[in-house]
Write a protein that holds these residues in place. Structure first.
Motif, PDB file in Angstrom:
ATOM      1  N   LYS A 239     139.065  29.201  89.224  1.00 53.61           N
ATOM      2  CA  LYS A 239     137.620  29.090  88.979  1.00 53.61           C
ATOM      3  C   LYS A 239     137.258  29.328  87.515  1.00 53.61           C
ATOM      4  CE  LYS A 239     133.170  29.031  90.113  1.00 53.61           C
ATOM      5  NZ  LYS A 239     132.488  27.785  90.536  1.00 53.61           N
ATOM      6  N   LYS A 240     137.864  30.327  86.888  1.00 50.98           N
ATOM      7  CA  LYS A 240     137.497  30.666  85.516  1.00 50.98           C
ATOM      8  C   LYS A 240     137.862  29.567  84.521  1.00 50.98           C
ATOM      9  CE  LYS A 240     137.699  35.712  86.021  1.00 50.98           C
ATOM     10  NZ  LYS A 240     138.386  36.954  85.578  1.00 50.98           N
ATOM     11  N   GLY A 241     138.745  28.654  84.925  1.00 51.10           N
ATOM     12  CA  GLY A 241     139.123  27.562  84.049  1.00 51.10           C
ATOM     13  C   GLY A 241     138.312  26.298  84.259  1.00 51.10           C
ATOM     14  N   MET A 242     137.446  26.308  85.263  1.00 51.02           N
ATOM     15  CA  MET A 242     136.668  25.115  85.600  1.00 51.02           C
ATOM     16  C   MET A 242     135.392  25.020  84.771  1.00 51.02           C
ATOM     17  SD  MET A 242     136.976  25.253  89.759  1.00 51.02           S
ATOM     18  CE  MET A 242     138.546  25.574  90.566  1.00 51.02           C
ATOM     19  N   ARG A 243     134.854  23.814  84.722  1.00 49.52           N
ATOM     20  CA  ARG A 243     133.577  23.602  84.059  1.00 49.52           C
ATOM     21  C   ARG A 243     132.487  24.387  84.795  1.00 49.52           C
ATOM     22  NH1 ARG A 243     130.347  19.598  85.448  1.00 49.52           N
ATOM     23  NH2 ARG A 243     132.085  18.468  86.401  1.00 49.52           N
ATOM     24  N   ILE A 244     131.566  24.982  84.046  1.00 48.92           N
ATOM     25  CA  ILE A 244     130.479  25.771  84.640  1.00 48.92           C
ATOM     26  C   ILE A 244     129.646  24.890  85.562  1.00 48.92           C
ATOM     27  CG2 ILE A 244     128.363  27.056  84.145  1.00 48.92           C
ATOM     28  CD1 ILE A 244     129.652  27.953  81.532  1.00 48.92           C
ATOM     29  N   GLY A 245     129.366  25.396  86.738  1.00 45.58           N
ATOM     30  CA  GLY A 245     128.519  24.682  87.681  1.00 45.58           C
ATOM     31  C   GLY A 245     129.262  23.887  88.731  1.00 45.58           C
ATOM     32  N   VAL A 246     130.577  23.750  88.577  1.00 48.77           N
ATOM     33  CA  VAL A 246     131.365  22.999  89.560  1.00 48.77           C
ATOM     34  C   VAL A 246     131.561  23.858  90.811  1.00 48.77           C
ATOM     35  CG1 VAL A 246     133.597  21.934  90.045  1.00 48.77           C
ATOM     36  CG2 VAL A 246     132.532  21.653  87.802  1.00 48.77           C
ATOM     37  N   GLU A 247     131.278  23.282  91.975  1.00 51.45           N
ATOM     38  CA  GLU A 247     131.371  24.019  93.229  1.00 51.45           C
ATOM     39  C   GLU A 247     132.191  23.224  94.247  1.00 51.45           C
ATOM     40  OE1 GLU A 247     130.367  27.011  93.690  1.00 51.45           O
ATOM     41  OE2 GLU A 247     129.200  27.260  91.840  1.00 51.45           O
ATOM     42  N   PRO A 248     132.844  23.914  95.195  1.00 48.33           N
ATOM     43  CA  PRO A 248     133.559  23.205  96.265  1.00 48.33           C
ATOM     44  C   PRO A 248     132.599  22.390  97.120  1.00 48.33           C
ATOM     45  CG  PRO A 248     134.191  25.529  96.172  1.00 48.33           C
ATOM     46  CD  PRO A 248     132.988  25.384  95.298  1.00 48.33           C
ATOM     47  N   VAL A 249     133.143  21.442  97.877  1.00 48.26           N
ATOM     48  CA  VAL A 249     132.308  20.647  98.770  1.00 48.26           C
ATOM     49  C   VAL A 249     131.734  21.554  99.863  1.00 48.26           C
ATOM     50  CG1 VAL A 249     133.679  18.573  98.346  1.00 48.26           C
ATOM     51  CG2 VAL A 249     134.209  20.035 100.317  1.00 48.26           C
ATOM     52  N   PRO A 250     130.589  21.194 100.444  1.00 46.92           N
ATOM     53  CA  PRO A 250     130.040  21.974 101.551  1.00 46.92           C
ATOM     54  C   PRO A 250     131.019  22.022 102.723  1.00 46.92           C
ATOM     55  CG  PRO A 250     128.414  20.428 100.708  1.00 46.92           C
ATOM     56  CD  PRO A 250     129.708  20.078 100.057  1.00 46.92           C
ATOM     57  N   TYR A 251     131.092  23.178 103.358  1.00 46.80           N
ATOM     58  CA  TYR A 251     132.018  23.360 104.468  1.00 46.80           C
ATOM     59  C   TYR A 251     131.362  24.208 105.539  1.00 46.80           C
ATOM     60  CZ  TYR A 251     136.107  25.045 107.089  1.00 46.80           C
ATOM     61  OH  TYR A 251     137.000  25.370 108.081  1.00 46.80           O
ATOM     62  N   ASN A 252     131.388  23.715 106.794  1.00 47.65           N
ATOM     63  CA  ASN A 252     130.768  24.469 107.888  1.00 47.65           C
ATOM     64  C   ASN A 252     131.761  24.782 109.001  1.00 47.65           C
ATOM     65  OD1 ASN A 252     131.136  21.973 109.009  1.00 47.65           O
ATOM     66  ND2 ASN A 252     128.958  21.488 109.278  1.00 47.65           N
ATOM     67  N   GLY A 253     133.055  24.792 108.647  1.00 44.02           N
ATOM     68  CA  GLY A 253     134.074  25.111 109.635  1.00 44.02           C
ATOM     69  C   GLY A 253     134.247  26.604 109.823  1.00 44.02           C
ATOM     70  N   ASP A 254     135.254  26.967 110.615  1.00 45.15           N
ATOM     71  CA  ASP A 254     135.472  28.376 110.971  1.00 45.15           C
ATOM     72  C   ASP A 254     136.434  29.097 110.029  1.00 45.15           C
ATOM     73  OD1 ASP A 254     133.816  28.102 113.191  1.00 45.15           O
ATOM     74  OD2 ASP A 254     135.480  27.428 114.470  1.00 45.15           O
ATOM     75  N   THR A 255     137.192  28.356 109.238  1.00 47.19           N
ATOM     76  CA  THR A 255     138.167  28.979 108.354  1.00 47.19           C
ATOM     77  C   THR A 255     137.487  29.551 107.120  1.00 47.19           C
ATOM     78  OG1 THR A 255     139.890  27.444 109.080  1.00 47.19           O
ATOM     79  CG2 THR A 255     140.250  28.588 106.984  1.00 47.19           C
ATOM     80  N   GLU A 256     137.902  30.735 106.724  1.00 46.36           N
ATOM     81  CA  GLU A 256     137.340  31.357 105.521  1.00 46.36           C
ATOM     82  C   GLU A 256     138.037  30.825 104.286  1.00 46.36           C
ATOM     83  OE1 GLU A 256     137.293  35.573 105.617  1.00 46.36           O
ATOM     84  OE2 GLU A 256     136.151  35.709 107.491  1.00 46.36           O
ATOM     85  N   TRP A 257     137.282  30.201 103.404  1.00 44.77           N
ATOM     86  CA  TRP A 257     137.815  29.755 102.120  1.00 44.77           C
ATOM     87  C   TRP A 257     137.701  30.896 101.119  1.00 44.77           C
ATOM     88  CZ3 TRP A 257     135.795  24.107 100.943  1.00 44.77           C
ATOM     89  CH2 TRP A 257     136.234  23.246 101.967  1.00 44.77           C
ATOM     90  N   PRO A 258     138.528  30.913 100.083  1.00 40.16           N
ATOM     91  CA  PRO A 258     138.412  31.962  99.066  1.00 40.16           C
ATOM     92  C   PRO A 258     137.009  32.000  98.467  1.00 40.16           C
ATOM     93  CG  PRO A 258     140.449  30.726  98.786  1.00 40.16           C
ATOM     94  CD  PRO A 258     139.658  30.000  99.826  1.00 40.16           C
ATOM     95  N   THR A 259     136.483  33.202  98.273  1.00 36.59           N
ATOM     96  CA  THR A 259     135.120  33.344  97.748  1.00 36.59           C
ATOM     97  C   THR A 259     135.045  34.171  96.471  1.00 36.59           C
ATOM     98  OG1 THR A 259     134.767  35.257  99.195  1.00 36.59           O
ATOM     99  CG2 THR A 259     134.056  33.103 100.024  1.00 36.59           C
ATOM    100  N   GLU A 260     136.038  35.033  96.227  1.00 38.88           N
ATOM    101  CA  GLU A 260     136.026  35.836  95.012  1.00 38.88           C
ATOM    102  C   GLU A 260     136.432  34.972  93.819  1.00 38.88           C
ATOM    103  OE1 GLU A 260     134.973  38.933  94.861  1.00 38.88           O
ATOM    104  OE2 GLU A 260     134.590  38.919  97.029  1.00 38.88           O
ATOM    105  N   GLU A 261     135.832  35.242  92.656  1.00 41.97           N
ATOM    106  CA  GLU A 261     136.099  34.416  91.483  1.00 41.97           C
ATOM    107  C   GLU A 261     137.576  34.350  91.134  1.00 41.97           C
ATOM    108  OE1 GLU A 261     133.829  33.696  87.342  1.00 41.97           O
ATOM    109  OE2 GLU A 261     134.651  35.716  87.560  1.00 41.97           O
TER     110      GLU A 261
END
Length: 257
Positions: A108-130
């Motif tokens: 995340k820290k290497g990505m362009r500011i403002g870039v976000e993952p696609v929306p996801y409404n499933g049951d699996t937890e995706w990483p959330t900490e920076e």
């Protein structure tokens, strides 16, 4: 269902599959991009030169001093991470038909500011900490002699990544830089240069990746496509570094087939 924009038909068929297609694509690339690809090609040749003098190869450099080579274990231990660029990679093995493969990432820290993952409404937890948010860029298959044989992309569950849209992943490619000497300076330089010389094919593989996800999702609308173990490899292309460098040099030199 998870929202992914439609790519239209034929994304897989647009992947470069022969030297004629490659040269046509290269001739349409900007001089600035071609110059960067040419520099990266020279970098790869230099890495091969110094490794050959020491009777070494890329894979051997990664496994050196790591003890017994076990399937699924990451090499080097703890992965290779550049704390300035936030690029990361590891090597491991578990697939037939290859010695192993590299997985390359950008955190995340290497990505362009403002870039976000696609929306996801499933049951699996995706990483959330920076420090945990990560995007898989491309995987590189290697043979037993330590040379690359294919490029491929994977479904989300394979690496536990956050899933980013194709355009954002393509934008991240230039940010993959491993600029230190651990575990191996030539191996790190080689890995940094590979996405540059194969940029046209990698872009197409990433587009095909998203197309495969859309296709799979339409066929199995009640299944979380990102977690479906029946879908592992989302796009793949066999490669030759020698042929790629030859094409780059010929196009820059103005030679036509």
């Amino acid at each position: 269902m998870n929202k992914i924009d439609s790519l239209g038909d034929g994304a897989e068929s647009r992947i470069i599959k022969n030297s004629k297609d490659l040269r046509e694509v290269l001739r349409g690339i900007s001089p600035e991009r071609m110059a960067r690809m040419n520099t990266a090609a020279d970098e790869i040749l230099e890495c091969y030169r110094v490794l050959k003098k020491g009777d070494a190869n890329i894979v051997g450099e990664i496994l050196k001093g790591q003890g017994t080579f076990y399937e699924w274990d990451h090499y080097p231990e703890g992965d290779c991470y550049d704390s300035e660029t936030h690029a990361q990679y590891y090597y491991h093995a578990h697939r037939a038909g290859e010695h192993g493969h590299f997985h390359t990432f950008l955190r995340k820290k290497g990505m362009r500011i403002g870039v976000e993952p696609v929306p996801y409404n499933g049951d699996t937890e995706w990483p959330t900490e920076e420090d945990e948010i990560i995007c898989h860029l491309i995987a590189i298959s290697m043979d037993s002699a330590g040379f690359p044989t294919a490029l491929f992309t994977t479904n989300r569950w394979v690496t536990g990544e956050n899933w980013y849209d194709k355009a954002d992943v393509i934008d991240m490619l230039d940010r993959f830089i491993i600029d230190h000497s651990t575990p191996s300076w030539p191996a790190n330089r080689w890995l940094t240069a590979m996405p540059i010389i194969f940029r046209p094919q990698i872009e197409q593989l990433i587009v095909a990746r998203d197309a495969k996800i859309i296709e799979w999702q339409s066929q199995k609308p009640d299944v979380d496509v990102f977690e479906d173990r029946d879908l592992e490899i989302t796009s793949l292309l066999e490669i030759s570094v020698e042929d790629q460098i030859r094409a780059i040099k010929e196009v820059i030199g103005g030679r036509l087939d």
